[in-house]
Design a protein around this motif. Sequence first.
Motif, PDB file in Angstrom:
ATOM      1  N   ALA A  83       0.582  -1.289   0.051  1.00 50.36           N
ATOM      2  CA  ALA A  83      -0.596  -0.106   0.234  1.00 50.36           C
ATOM      3  C   ALA A  83       0.961   0.977   0.293  1.00 50.36           C
ATOM      4  CB  ALA A  83      -1.027  -0.111   1.623  1.00 50.36           C
ATOM      5  N   THR A  86       2.535   1.935  -3.355  1.00 49.74           N
ATOM      6  CA  THR A  86       1.343   2.482  -4.286  1.00 49.74           C
ATOM      7  C   THR A  86       1.154   3.366  -4.357  1.00 49.74           C
ATOM      8  OG1 THR A  86       0.841  -0.363  -4.334  1.00 49.74           O
ATOM      9  CG2 THR A  86      -0.460   1.349  -4.845  1.00 49.74           C
ATOM     10  N   LEU A  87       1.019   3.714  -3.214  1.00 48.81           N
ATOM     11  CA  LEU A  87       0.489   5.292  -3.131  1.00 48.81           C
ATOM     12  C   LEU A  87       2.116   6.429  -3.376  1.00 48.81           C
ATOM     13  CD1 LEU A  87      -1.447   7.461  -1.718  1.00 48.81           C
ATOM     14  CD2 LEU A  87      -0.275   7.234   0.462  1.00 48.81           C
ATOM     15  N   GLN A 105       6.931  -3.026  -4.826  1.00 49.28           N
ATOM     16  CA  GLN A 105       5.639  -2.938  -5.111  1.00 49.28           C
ATOM     17  C   GLN A 105       5.424  -4.556  -5.778  1.00 49.28           C
ATOM     18  OE1 GLN A 105       3.688  -1.181  -8.607  1.00 49.28           O
ATOM     19  NE2 GLN A 105       1.677  -1.374  -7.100  1.00 49.28           N
ATOM     20  N   LYS A 161      -1.718  10.386 -11.762  1.00 54.17           N
ATOM     21  CA  LYS A 161      -1.096  10.170  -9.895  1.00 54.17           C
ATOM     22  C   LYS A 161      -2.525   9.352  -9.654  1.00 54.17           C
ATOM     23  CE  LYS A 161       2.234  13.192 -10.064  1.00 54.17           C
ATOM     24  NZ  LYS A 161       2.840  14.220  -9.221  1.00 54.17           N
ATOM     25  N   ILE A 165      -3.781   6.475  -6.403  1.00 56.84           N
ATOM     26  CA  ILE A 165      -4.375   6.035  -4.750  1.00 56.84           C
ATOM     27  C   ILE A 165      -5.469   5.602  -4.358  1.00 56.84           C
ATOM     28  CG2 ILE A 165      -5.278   8.594  -3.891  1.00 56.84           C
ATOM     29  CD1 ILE A 165      -3.602  10.930  -5.153  1.00 56.84           C
ATOM     30  N   PHE A 168      -4.491   2.499  -4.121  1.00 56.41           N
ATOM     31  CA  PHE A 168      -3.838   2.167  -2.507  1.00 56.41           C
ATOM     32  C   PHE A 168      -5.079   2.248  -1.387  1.00 56.41           C
ATOM     33  CE2 PHE A 168      -3.397   5.331   1.945  1.00 56.41           C
ATOM     34  CZ  PHE A 168      -2.456   5.051   2.514  1.00 56.41           C
ATOM     35  N   LEU A 169      -5.898   2.929  -1.735  1.00 52.52           N
ATOM     36  CA  LEU A 169      -6.867   2.766  -0.540  1.00 52.52           C
ATOM     37  C   LEU A 169      -7.759   1.708  -1.021  1.00 52.52           C
ATOM     38  CD1 LEU A 169      -8.676   6.444  -1.510  1.00 52.52           C
ATOM     39  CD2 LEU A 169      -7.240   5.901   0.484  1.00 52.52           C
TER      40      LEU A 169
END
Length: 199
Positions: A83, A86-87, A105, A161, A165, A168-169
């Motif tokens: 995570a 990834t962010l 990753q 980008k 995000i 990531f979530l």
Amino acid sequence: MNSKKLFSAVFFLFSSIVLGIGIYEILPIISTVSHNFGVNSASSLKVSTFFSLSYALGFLVVAKLNGKIAARKMLLISLSIVALFTLAIGFAKNYVSLLTLRFFQGAFSSFFTPIILSTVTKIFSQEWVPVVNSMVTSGFMLASVFGQLLAMYCVNTWGWKVLFIIQFLLIVIVIIGLYVILPLKPEASGPRIKSVQVK
């Protein structure tokens, strides 16, 4: 299969899709990566290659750690690292940092499959193990579709980008779900074989 086990099986499917997205998300945005980092298309493809290479190497690491670290702990820690990487990809400043972040990753993403497939045999009855394992592996096939669609939509709507995000979530949701679902000490659900003494 009761409702709790059914939810677990479906969530494993969802989780495999989320983790599998990382394999395919770069392919539709090669031109975007080339433009943003000032590299040609061949160099952009390395972003996907680095992920795949480290993903394969990650399986070897899992094999070495097997038995030394509790599976649940190892999975949750590895996904937490995934995570964060990834962010960070969404904020990569240059091509080298992008390659580095994608490498790690991929390496930590590979922990998911062997650990989950092993866990399935311990929390589901024998008759459901093949079904749930098929759901997990099918998730990675579905990720090839959803990953590319998500990438194209994000790039065309918000920019590349935002793709990372959102991913990531999604991974955070997976971590929370697995934290709740996975037992601290899973035991095999199938019938146990009693030892027989031969006289």
